[in-house]
Each structure stands twice: as structure tokens, then as C-alpha cells.
Write an enzyme that holds these catalytic residues in place. Structure first.
Site, mmCIF file in Angstrom:
data_model
loop_
_atom_site.group_PDB
_atom_site.id
_atom_site.type_symbol
_atom_site.label_atom_id
_atom_site.label_comp_id
_atom_site.label_asym_id
_atom_site.label_seq_id
_atom_site.Cartn_x
_atom_site.Cartn_y
_atom_site.Cartn_z
ATOM 1 N N ARG A 264 0.849 -1.205 0.000
ATOM 2 C CA ARG A 264 0.000 0.000 0.000
ATOM 3 C C ARG A 264 0.882 1.254 0.000
ATOM 4 O O ARG A 264 0.616 2.215 -0.728
ATOM 5 C CB ARG A 264 -0.919 -0.025 1.214
ATOM 6 C CG ARG A 264 -1.802 1.221 1.402
ATOM 7 C CD ARG A 264 -2.774 0.955 2.547
ATOM 8 N NE ARG A 264 -3.365 2.158 3.112
ATOM 9 C CZ ARG A 264 -4.490 2.715 2.674
ATOM 10 N NH1 ARG A 264 -5.118 2.206 1.637
ATOM 11 N NH2 ARG A 264 -4.985 3.782 3.283
ATOM 12 N N HIS A 287 -8.217 7.953 2.491
ATOM 13 C CA HIS A 287 -7.849 8.798 3.622
ATOM 14 C C HIS A 287 -8.903 9.894 3.810
ATOM 15 O O HIS A 287 -9.229 10.605 2.858
ATOM 16 C CB HIS A 287 -6.489 9.463 3.385
ATOM 17 C CG HIS A 287 -5.332 8.532 3.511
ATOM 18 N ND1 HIS A 287 -4.095 8.788 2.946
ATOM 19 C CD2 HIS A 287 -5.212 7.330 4.145
ATOM 20 C CE1 HIS A 287 -3.274 7.796 3.222
ATOM 21 N NE2 HIS A 287 -3.924 6.898 3.944
ATOM 22 N N TYR A 296 3.522 10.934 1.948
ATOM 23 C CA TYR A 296 4.187 10.331 0.790
ATOM 24 C C TYR A 296 4.793 11.367 -0.151
ATOM 25 O O TYR A 296 5.393 10.998 -1.162
ATOM 26 C CB TYR A 296 3.185 9.475 0.003
ATOM 27 C CG TYR A 296 2.635 8.325 0.801
ATOM 28 C CD1 TYR A 296 3.397 7.189 1.038
ATOM 29 C CD2 TYR A 296 1.361 8.380 1.345
ATOM 30 C CE1 TYR A 296 2.899 6.126 1.793
ATOM 31 C CE2 TYR A 296 0.856 7.334 2.102
ATOM 32 C CZ TYR A 296 1.628 6.225 2.317
ATOM 33 O OH TYR A 296 1.134 5.179 3.060
#
Length: 323
Positions: A264, A287, A296
Site C-alpha cells: 500500500r 484517507h 508520501y
């Protein structure tokens, strides 16, 4: 040692006794309100540490302001090496105690009001590069028929995890009715029972098609699950997925620790690297807060061409995928 015994042990320290006397009254009231002994003990320990600090500064509860509180908290973290979670617990105790002092007319200001405990930077997730994932996903089919059958299922699971950025719990919760192989999409039920639709890469769809004939032979009692245990004929568990991923990584000669959530993480990082579209990746990951996705953004972004099909390294068609 009980709270009462702790107070008796410091009777010779008049300044500390004076500070802790209202604390004892507060805790006695909480005990009557059926707070647990564990809670009372934790509250006492937290407030006592501030009392010790104030005694050292020759201050009283009413002389403690935000600056003094910040010094105390800094000391607990830097000098006493207390974990952030433990400091947060102490701060909660102090906040509740000052709330009671104000109710009783013993204080006018709560120094914890508006005080923000600085949190440690959130650690970046581990990421595997695309070549390593190819080593995992494109490894040769095992020679034994039994292991070959299991690999068809396992490859489908791992392709879906990486293709669509699913949590392992979301993966094992997938039903047959959640997959749309014609339109290449999945219906995923995530945290809070929220449903989202996510793209499914072509390689993942092909892997599912190759697995389905075996799934239909294994299934028992008309189980609706997409991923089935060969032995039990029922829905596969998250733990089983974790174990099968480690087996596959070892067989592929991968030394890095492989676990489902890593796939993921790789999905998110590689998608952002290829697209730079934070909102789109947020939607695909499920999210609720974009700040969770922003972890990220440490990767370098390439120019956005198309959010999914061109950005994801395993979303494109190849001649080997055509059956």
C-alpha cells in the site's frame, strides 16, 4: 505505595505537602465518582511531577503559567527521557486538576488551556522500489502443483494490494460482487464502513481471472469472499495474507521485510511520483484527511500525464496479458 502513603512519606517536606493537599482532596472526590484506582494513580503521578517542579521553583499552583508549564514539560521530555505518550498522559492529568481548582475557586487560570504538545515528526513509511516489486510479482510459478495453485491466488492478492493501494483488511473483506473485471474497478469498504470505488490495474485483473477457476473449486458453503483458503474453503484471514507474502518474498530471494501494508505504501509513493495528484491518491487510499496522504510527498514528482493508467507501473496492457 498508595496515594495516602505517598503523602505520609513526605510529611517532613512542608512545601510539597502544601502543594499535594488539594490534589488529595481532588482525588478523593474522583474516587467517590467511581474513577478506577488505575486512573487515580496515574493522575496522582502526573500532577505530583508538576508539584515537584513547582516546589523546586518555590511556586504555588496559582503561580504556574504557560511558561512554567512548558519548562516542566521540556524537562520531562529532555532530561527525564519520558515517552511522548506518557507526557501527554501527565498533561491530561494536570489539565483535569486545574479544571477542578477553578471550579473550587482555588485558581483562576488553567495553564494547559491552548497549550500544544509538540509531536515528533511522523516517520516515513518504508518503500520498496519498482524493480523489487517486479521481482516479487513476476517470479516463476512454483514447480509443485499444490504450490503453483496457491501462487495463482497469492499473486492475485499481491497484485490487488499494489494495484489499488488496499489495506490488508480491505483486501480480505472483498466479495465476488465487489470486483468489476470488465471496467477494471473495485468496490472497497474501508475504515468507518465507508465505501469507495478504486481502479484495478490490468495485471491485477489478469491475475484474478487466472485464480478464479481454483477459487470456485475451493469454496465451501457458497462463501462470497473473493480470496479463499484452499484448506478451509472460506474467507482468507489477514494473518494468512501476511504469512503468504513472506513465503513469496523468500521464494523470490528478497531480503527486505515484506508485509501487506508495504505494498500500500509503495502504491501511494509510486502513484504520487508518477502523477503528483495528491487529491486523487487520497481518494484511492480512502484517507479522510489529506494530511495523512501528504506523508508520501517526500518523493520527487514527475509530470502528470494521466492519474492512473500511465502513472502506475503495472496498470498498462502488454501482449503477455492477453488470453
Amino acid at each position: 505505595m498508595t496515594i495516602a502513603n505517598s503523602l505520609k512519606a513526605i510529611e517532613t517536606d512542608s512545601a510539597l505537602v502544601e502543594l499535594l493537599t488539594p490534589v488529595q482532596r481532588w482525588l478523593d472526590i474522583l474516587a467517590v465518582r467511581n474513577h478506577s484506582k488505575h486512573t487515580l494513580s496515574a493522575y496522582f503521578a502526573g500532577v505530583r511531577q508538576l508539584a515537584l517542579f513547582l516546589r523546586g521553583k518555590q511556586l504555588t499552583w496559582t503561580r504556574c503559567d504557560k511558561r512554567q508549564l512548558a519548562q516542566h514539560i521540556s524537562q520531562r521530555i529532555d532530561e527525564d527521557k519520558l515517552a511522548l505518550a506518557s507526557v501527554q498522559q501527565e498533561l491530561s492529568a494536570i489539565r483535569h486538576f486545574y479544571g477542578w481548582l477553578i471550579e473550587e475557586g482555588l485558581a483562576r487560570i488553567n495553564p494547559t488551556t491552548g497549550y500544544q504538545l509538540k509531536r515528533s515528526p511522523r516517520p516515513l513509511p518504508s518503500i520498496a522500489d519498482i524493480d523489487l516489486l517486479s521481482q516479487l510479482l513476476d517470479q516463476p510459478v512454483p514447480e509443485t502443483p499444490e504450490q503453483a495453485r496457491l501462487w495463482l491466488r497469492d499473486k492475485a492478492m499481491f497484485e490487488v494490494l499494489y494495484s489499488s493501494g488496499l489495506r490488508v483488511g480491505e483486501l480480505v473483506a472483498l466479495d465476488m460482487t465487489d470486483i468489476d473485471l470488465a471496467d477494471l474497478r473495485l468496490r472497497v469498504t474501508g475504515k468507518g464502513n465507508k465505501t469507495r470505488i478504486v481502479p484495478l490495474g490490468n495485471k491485477a485483473a489478469t491475475a484474478i481471472k487466472r485464480y478464479l477457476p481454483h477459487r470456485n473449486l475451493w469454496v465451501e458453503q457458497q462463501d462470497s469472499a473473493l480470496f479463499i483458503s484452499e484448506k478451509l474453503g472460506t474467507r482468507l484471514s489477514s494473518r494468512a495474507v501476511q504469512q503468504r507474502l513472506k513465503v513469496a518474498a523468500t521464494r523470490a530471494g528478497i531480503a527486505q521485510n515484506m508485509y501487506p501494508h508495504l505494498l500500500r505504501h509503495c502504491f501511494a509513493s509510486h502513484m504520487l511520483s508518477g502523477s503528483g495528484d495528491l487529491r486523487a491518491v487520497q481518494e484511492m487510499l480512502g484517507h479522510s484527511d489529506i494530511s495523512t496522504t501528504q506523508i508520501y510527498t517526500h518523493v520527487d514528482f514527475a509530470k502528470l500525464t494521466q492519474v492512473y493508467d500511465r502513472a502506475h507501473p503495472r496498470a498498462t496492457h502488454s501482449t503477455s496479458d492477453i488470453e
